[in-house]
Design a protein around this motif. Structure first.
Motif, PDB file in Angstrom:
ATOM      1  N   MET A 172       7.352   7.784  40.227  1.00 21.20           N
ATOM      2  CA  MET A 172       6.369   6.722  39.978  1.00 21.20           C
ATOM      3  C   MET A 172       6.975   5.600  39.145  1.00 21.20           C
ATOM      4  N   LYS A 178      10.079   4.731  39.147  1.00 20.47           N
ATOM      5  CA  LYS A 178      10.990   4.013  40.036  1.00 20.47           C
ATOM      6  C   LYS A 178      10.211   3.083  40.967  1.00 20.47           C
ATOM      7  N   GLN A 179       9.141   3.593  41.580  1.00 20.62           N
ATOM      8  CA  GLN A 179       8.340   2.799  42.511  1.00 20.62           C
ATOM      9  C   GLN A 179       7.683   1.602  41.841  1.00 20.62           C
ATOM     10  N   ASN A 180       7.275   1.765  40.602  1.00 17.10           N
ATOM     11  CA  ASN A 180       6.581   0.706  39.868  1.00 17.10           C
ATOM     12  C   ASN A 180       7.502  -0.109  38.972  1.00 17.10           C
ATOM     13  N   GLU A 181       8.817   0.085  39.155  1.00 15.62           N
ATOM     14  CA  GLU A 181       9.821  -0.619  38.351  1.00 15.62           C
ATOM     15  C   GLU A 181       9.547  -0.447  36.858  1.00 15.62           C
ATOM     16  N   GLU A 182       9.276   0.793  36.477  1.00 10.99           N
ATOM     17  CA  GLU A 182       8.981   1.133  35.085  1.00 10.99           C
ATOM     18  C   GLU A 182      10.071   2.014  34.479  1.00 10.99           C
ATOM     19  N   SER A 197      10.632   3.175  30.719  1.00 12.62           N
ATOM     20  CA  SER A 197       9.356   3.135  30.004  1.00 12.62           C
ATOM     21  C   SER A 197       9.073   4.492  29.361  1.00 12.62           C
TER      22      SER A 197
END
Length: 120
Positions: free
Chosen positions: A18, A20-24, A27
């Motif tokens: 998640m 990776k998919q949300n460019e986080e 975080s």
């Protein structure tokens, strides 16, 4: 500092995906407790860029986790897992401090904190 929440390997894999998919990537994962739901308390999870002054911070399966100090007692011993089935997948939260949950399973209360129940 002791870790309040355990994140299983399956949950960690999903959380990293998640991120990776949300460019986080990079975080922190915030695990929280909020008032609401049928039983009075609900869980929250989300990504934040930095810890706040009143946060406890620890690492689980290469994920930096933050929890507000005021939520730590409610979440102590909680296990976050990810289950996959033919109907899809989702996170499960097993909190040994929860003494009651609502029928839908999305809210709870503890012996020390009833939260703020809402009409269901």
């Amino acid at each position: 500092m002791s870790e309040t929440v355990t994140i299983t390997e399956a949950a960690a894999i999903q959380i990293k995906e998640m991120m990776k998919q949300n460019e986080e990537e990079g975080s922190l994962l915030r695990v929280a407790v909020k008032g609401g739901g049928c039983s009075g308390l609900t869980y929250g999870m989300g990504f934040v860029q930095e810890a706040e002054e009143d946060d406890l911070q620890f690492e689980q399966n290469d994920i930096q986790v933050v929890v507000k100090k005021e939520d730590a007692a409610i979440l102590n011993g909680t296990i976050i897992d990810y289950k996959q089935s033919m109907m899809g997948g989702g996170f499960t939260i097993d909190n040994p401090n929860a003494i009651a949950t609502c029928g839908c399973g999305s809210s709870f209360k503890t012996a020390a904190n009833a939260g703020t129940p809402e009409e269901c």
